[in-house]
Enzyme design. Structure first.
Site, PDB file in Angstrom:
ATOM      1  N   LYS A   1     -38.883 -11.369  -0.669  1.00  0.00           N
ATOM      2  CA  LYS A   1     -37.457 -11.457  -0.389  1.00  0.00           C
ATOM      3  C   LYS A   1     -37.223 -10.968   1.031  1.00  0.00           C
ATOM      4  O   LYS A   1     -37.825  -9.980   1.454  1.00  0.00           O
ATOM      5  CB  LYS A   1     -36.653 -10.604  -1.379  1.00  0.00           C
ATOM      6  CG  LYS A   1     -36.596 -11.159  -2.787  1.00  0.00           C
ATOM      7  CD  LYS A   1     -35.806 -10.235  -3.709  1.00  0.00           C
ATOM      8  CE  LYS A   1     -34.340 -10.179  -3.337  1.00  0.00           C
ATOM      9  NZ  LYS A   1     -33.562  -9.336  -4.295  1.00  0.00           N
TER      10      LYS A   1
ATOM     11  N   ASP B   1     -38.182   3.673  -3.192  1.00  0.00           N
ATOM     12  CA  ASP B   1     -37.355   3.658  -4.405  1.00  0.00           C
ATOM     13  C   ASP B   1     -37.364   5.002  -5.120  1.00  0.00           C
ATOM     14  O   ASP B   1     -36.450   5.306  -5.887  1.00  0.00           O
ATOM     15  CB  ASP B   1     -37.875   2.594  -5.376  1.00  0.00           C
ATOM     16  CG  ASP B   1     -37.133   1.276  -5.242  1.00  0.00           C
ATOM     17  OD1 ASP B   1     -36.355   1.132  -4.279  1.00  0.00           O
ATOM     18  OD2 ASP B   1     -37.330   0.398  -6.093  1.00  0.00           O
TER      19      ASP B   1
ATOM     20  N   ASN C   1     -33.005  -7.073 -14.553  1.00  0.00           N
ATOM     21  CA  ASN C   1     -34.183  -7.363 -15.370  1.00  0.00           C
ATOM     22  C   ASN C   1     -34.949  -6.073 -15.657  1.00  0.00           C
ATOM     23  O   ASN C   1     -35.496  -5.873 -16.726  1.00  0.00           O
ATOM     24  CB  ASN C   1     -35.084  -8.373 -14.671  1.00  0.00           C
ATOM     25  CG  ASN C   1     -36.191  -8.864 -15.581  1.00  0.00           C
ATOM     26  OD1 ASN C   1     -35.947  -9.256 -16.715  1.00  0.00           O
ATOM     27  ND2 ASN C   1     -37.422  -8.816 -15.105  1.00  0.00           N
ATOM     28  N   GLY C   2     -34.952  -5.178 -14.668  1.00  0.00           N
ATOM     29  CA  GLY C   2     -35.348  -3.793 -14.872  1.00  0.00           C
ATOM     30  C   GLY C   2     -34.074  -2.972 -14.950  1.00  0.00           C
ATOM     31  O   GLY C   2     -33.040  -3.382 -14.428  1.00  0.00           O
TER      32      GLY C   2
ATOM     33  N   ARG D   1     -28.177 -13.137 -20.795  1.00  0.00           N
ATOM     34  CA  ARG D   1     -27.092 -14.085 -21.049  1.00  0.00           C
ATOM     35  C   ARG D   1     -27.287 -14.850 -22.359  1.00  0.00           C
ATOM     36  O   ARG D   1     -26.307 -15.212 -23.022  1.00  0.00           O
ATOM     37  CB  ARG D   1     -26.955 -15.047 -19.865  1.00  0.00           C
ATOM     38  CG  ARG D   1     -26.411 -14.368 -18.609  1.00  0.00           C
ATOM     39  CD  ARG D   1     -26.531 -15.250 -17.385  1.00  0.00           C
ATOM     40  NE  ARG D   1     -27.935 -15.455 -17.021  1.00  0.00           N
ATOM     41  CZ  ARG D   1     -28.323 -16.034 -15.889  1.00  0.00           C
ATOM     42  NH1 ARG D   1     -27.423 -16.445 -15.008  1.00  0.00           N
ATOM     43  NH2 ARG D   1     -29.613 -16.193 -15.629  1.00  0.00           N
TER      44      ARG D   1
ATOM     45  N   GLY E   1     -27.465  -6.808 -11.781  1.00  0.00           N
ATOM     46  CA  GLY E   1     -27.035  -8.105 -12.294  1.00  0.00           C
ATOM     47  C   GLY E   1     -26.345  -8.046 -13.641  1.00  0.00           C
ATOM     48  O   GLY E   1     -25.308  -8.688 -13.855  1.00  0.00           O
TER      49      GLY E   1
ATOM     50  N   GLY F   1     -25.296  -5.035 -15.155  1.00  0.00           N
ATOM     51  CA  GLY F   1     -24.250  -4.024 -15.054  1.00  0.00           C
ATOM     52  C   GLY F   1     -22.981  -4.545 -14.406  1.00  0.00           C
ATOM     53  O   GLY F   1     -21.868  -4.186 -14.806  1.00  0.00           O
TER      54      GLY F   1
ATOM     55  N   ASN G   1     -22.051  -7.825 -14.262  1.00  0.00           N
ATOM     56  CA  ASN G   1     -21.533  -9.079 -14.806  1.00  0.00           C
ATOM     57  C   ASN G   1     -21.367  -9.126 -16.315  1.00  0.00           C
ATOM     58  O   ASN G   1     -20.642  -9.986 -16.820  1.00  0.00           O
ATOM     59  CB  ASN G   1     -22.444 -10.236 -14.374  1.00  0.00           C
ATOM     60  CG  ASN G   1     -22.465 -10.411 -12.873  1.00  0.00           C
ATOM     61  OD1 ASN G   1     -21.422 -10.592 -12.255  1.00  0.00           O
ATOM     62  ND2 ASN G   1     -23.647 -10.335 -12.273  1.00  0.00           N
TER      63      ASN G   1
END
EC number: 2.7.2.1
Length: 401
Positions: free
Chosen positions: A16, A147, A210-211, A284, A333, A335, A337
């Protein structure tokens, strides 16, 4: 054009990347190179609002991706404006409590911590090496952002396991946590939201993607977090199991005859939402089919996921003790949405006087922040989009500009 920062997040099979103005937070470029080492290796990007994509060539990896970025995506103006490079590093062990400029010693430290992040740290080191090659004039302007750094303020009572103490002293076996860059950013956002100095804010932060991980912050510093020696501990995640009885490993090995490699793959890649639904790791699916009687796995998975999350939030409310909790924050993602997950989790916490506002909860999605509890709720719950790239850019600028 002002001084910009190139941000690299190297995975074992992907990269990324982004370019940010650390002063304004403006994103000039973002993209993803993926499917490394495979015939379909590819790259996609967004530059000044324009989207692009390309094949990297069969078997391409980090080297080809960075060379493509430097040669085919960056304009001369943009390339000349890059003044430093920031790298996300998953694990820094105990040694690194803040971001640092890359040196030979730092590279050695990342290598040493790779035992706790065997998939991530070696890939990060490839990214550093390839950044040196692609941008040789910036070799002394590479910064690593860990991190694990934000969690290094935990006390022994929070980070020690009840194992022989020598395992910690001699081998570093302890809680380290992850997602620290996001937890740090959100703690500052909470402070701004509630009108307090960052070093006075008390918050529980739920980074759910995802994590997933939860941290508790007192006076702006992390005092506990759900992930452990590795990112496998804690919450139910997309494919990771989170907390389990350690003796399950013995059972799988001795009774079911699974190899250690099979057990590791099961706990890391076949559990979590994927394991509970036996269909997908995508939250989802569980939300969309929650009330579908023909797909009971959806409700099962989402209920277990939300129950585990509520347990951590409740435990961390207890850990704060007499300190006032300013807010429970949701990010990542899921949290940001999933109003459904937030509702299920917070409804377990009515004992604490938390009252969710359904309209506010539904409104705070898809990039919109906001308080999701009622005005008379004992504690605020807030949805706040995270921005790890901005933290990396700002830390890099602070050390290099």
């Amino acid at each position: 054009m002002s001084k910009l920062v190139l941000i690299l997040n190297c995975g074992s099979s992907s990269l990324k990347f982004a370019i940010l103005d650390p002063a304004t937070g403006e994103e000039k470029l973002s993209g993803l190179a993926e499917a490394f080492f495979l015939p379909e290796a590819r790259i996609k990007w967004k530059l000044n609002g324009e989207k692009g994509n390309a094949d990297l060539g069969a078997g391409a990896a980090h080297t080809e991706a960075l060379n493509f970025i430097a040669s085919n995506i960056l304009t001369d103006e943009l390339k000349n404006s890059i003044a430093a490079i920031g790298h996300r590093i998953v694990h820094g062990g105990e040694k690194y409590t803040q971001s640092v400029i890359v040196t030979d010693e730092v590279v050695k430290g990342i290598e040493d911590a790779a035992q706790f992040a065997p998939l991530h740290n070696p890939a990060h080191l490839i990214g550093i090496r390839e950044a040196f090659n692609a941008f040789p004039h910036l070799k002394d302007k590479n910064v690593v952002v860990f991190d694990t750094a934000f969690h290094q303020t935990m006390s022994e009572e929070a980070f020690l396991y009840a194992l022989p103490y020598s395992l910690y002293k001699e081998h570093g076996v302890r809680r380290y946590g992850a997602h620290g860059t996001s937890h740090y950013f959100i703690s500052r956002e909470v402070a701004e939201y509630v009108g307090k100095p960052a070093d006075q804010v008390n918050a529980i932060i739920c980074h759910l993607g995802n994590g997933g991980s939860v941290s508790v912050v007192r006076n702006g510093q992390c005092i506990d977090t759900s992930m452990g020696l590795t990112p496998l501990e804690g919450l139910v995640m997309g494919t990771r199991c989170g907390d389990i009885d350690p003796a399950i490993v013995f059972y799988l090995y001795k009774t079911l005859g699974m190899s250690m490699e099979q057990i590791e793959e099961t706990l890391v890649k076949k559990s979590g939402l994927l394991g509970l639904t036996e269909v997908t790791s995508d939250c989802r699916y569980a939300e969309d089919n929650y009330d579908n009687a023909s797909k009971p796995e959806a409700k099962r998975a989402l209920n277990v996921y939300s129950y585990r999350l509520a347990k951590y939030i409740g435990a961390y409310m207890a850990v704060l003790g007499d300190d006032h909790l300013d807010a429970i924050a949701f990010t990542g993602g899921i949290g940001e949405n999933s109003a459904h997950v937030r509702e299920l989790a917070l409804n377990h916490l009515k004992l604490f006087g938390i009252k969710i506002d359904n309209e506010r909860n539904l409104a705070a999605r898809f990039g919109k922040d906001g308080v999701i509890t009622t005005d008379d709720s004992a504690f605020k719950a807030i949805v706040l989009p995270t921005n790890e790239e901005l933290v990396i850019a700002q830390d890099t600028a602070r050390l290099c500009f």
